[in-house]
Design a protein around this motif. Structure first.
Motif, PDB file in Angstrom:
ATOM      1  N   GLN A 143    -141.371  -6.183 -36.155  1.00  0.00           N
ATOM      2  CA  GLN A 143    -141.259  -7.635 -36.021  1.00  0.00           C
ATOM      3  C   GLN A 143    -140.052  -8.019 -35.190  1.00  0.00           C
ATOM      4  OE1 GLN A 143    -141.291  -8.941 -40.137  1.00  0.00           O
ATOM      5  NE2 GLN A 143    -143.497  -9.288 -40.110  1.00  0.00           N
ATOM      6  N   ASP A 144    -138.959  -7.302 -35.380  1.00  0.00           N
ATOM      7  CA  ASP A 144    -137.758  -7.617 -34.611  1.00  0.00           C
ATOM      8  C   ASP A 144    -137.928  -7.248 -33.142  1.00  0.00           C
ATOM      9  OD1 ASP A 144    -135.011  -8.687 -35.161  1.00  0.00           O
ATOM     10  OD2 ASP A 144    -134.479  -6.882 -34.053  1.00  0.00           O
ATOM     11  N   ARG A 147    -139.989  -9.972 -31.539  1.00  0.00           N
ATOM     12  CA  ARG A 147    -139.174 -11.171 -31.300  1.00  0.00           C
ATOM     13  C   ARG A 147    -138.273 -10.981 -30.087  1.00  0.00           C
ATOM     14  NH1 ARG A 147    -138.856 -11.447 -37.083  1.00  0.00           N
ATOM     15  NH2 ARG A 147    -136.956 -10.194 -37.051  1.00  0.00           N
ATOM     16  N   LYS A 151    -138.462 -13.164 -26.688  1.00  0.00           N
ATOM     17  CA  LYS A 151    -137.262 -13.904 -26.289  1.00  0.00           C
ATOM     18  C   LYS A 151    -136.882 -13.580 -24.845  1.00  0.00           C
ATOM     19  CE  LYS A 151    -132.392 -14.542 -27.646  1.00  0.00           C
ATOM     20  NZ  LYS A 151    -131.742 -13.974 -26.444  1.00  0.00           N
TER      21      LYS A 151
END
Length: 217
Positions: A143-144, A147, A151
């Motif tokens: 998930q990180d 992201r 970004k």
């Protein structure tokens, strides 16, 4: 005797969720308190060489912070562990790719190499008792990564790419990188890291070609 954090109420948000108070993660005092917990946990892992046997009581004692403060920040040990792993993962990536790093093919190579290295160490340091936490850690890391990719994609000029397309691209790429690295890290003896790495780069480069052309034109 545990130190008090005054005024503690200033660390709390104005809302309560599910009967539990929540904190503002951007508050510098909250960051400092969470870092105390992270450092305490790292120290305990270094001593015990495992994760499963470390309790909330152990963490708060090592950090010399009371349990009430811990539960103001985290719902339980599992919630803390997700935060801890995400912090470790982010720090490793930041060490290799600072925030101002541009989104390009060379930095994508560095990112992929970082993920491969991190997951190999993760598997090597995992103990049999830590197995129940693996799925949770893997989900937090993926998930990180998703992201981060989204970004970075949004930071460049991506005219012609809708937000939906960027999100889908970030999801596919994150799974391509993370899934490949995870599978390899579980059986690194089956294939060399160089072979696996080159194949992932080749596949992703083909799929990202339109994006690179758009952002460099």
């Amino acid at each position: 005797m545990f130190p008090t954090f005054q005024p503690f109420c200033l660390l709390l948000s104005s809302r309560e969720r599910g009967g539990k108070m929540s904190v503002n993660p951007e508050d510098p005092r909250v960051k400092r308190t969470r870092q105390l917990f992270v450092q305490a946990f790292n120290d305990l892992v270094g001593k015990k060489r495992n994760i499963y046997s470390i309790s909330v009581h152990d963490i708060t004692n090592q950090a010399t912070v009371n349990r009430t403060t811990f539960y103001a920040h985290f719902q339980d040990k599992y919630d803390f562990l997700k935060y801890w792993m995400t912090e470790k993962f982010q720090m490793t990536i930041r060490d290799r790719l600072p925030e101002e790093t541009r989104c390009n093919a060379e930095n994508l190579r560095i990112l992929i190499q970082t993920i491969f290295d991190f997951l190999l160490r993760f598997q090597q340091n995992s103990t049999p008792g830590d197995k129940p936490f693996e799925a949770m850690f893997e989900k937090a890391m993926h998930q990180d990564l998703h992201r981060l990719l989204l970004k970075r994609a949004n930071e460049v000029d991506t005219q012609g790419f809708s937000q939906e397309k960027l999100e889908a691209m970030a999801l596919v790429i994150s799974w391509g990188i993370f899934g490949s690295a995870l599978q390899w890290s579980r059986n690194p003896q089956d294939r060399s890291v160089e072979t696996m790495f080159d194949e992932v780069i080749e596949v992703l480069s083909v799929n990202l070609a339109p994006f690179w052309e758009q952002t460099t034109s």
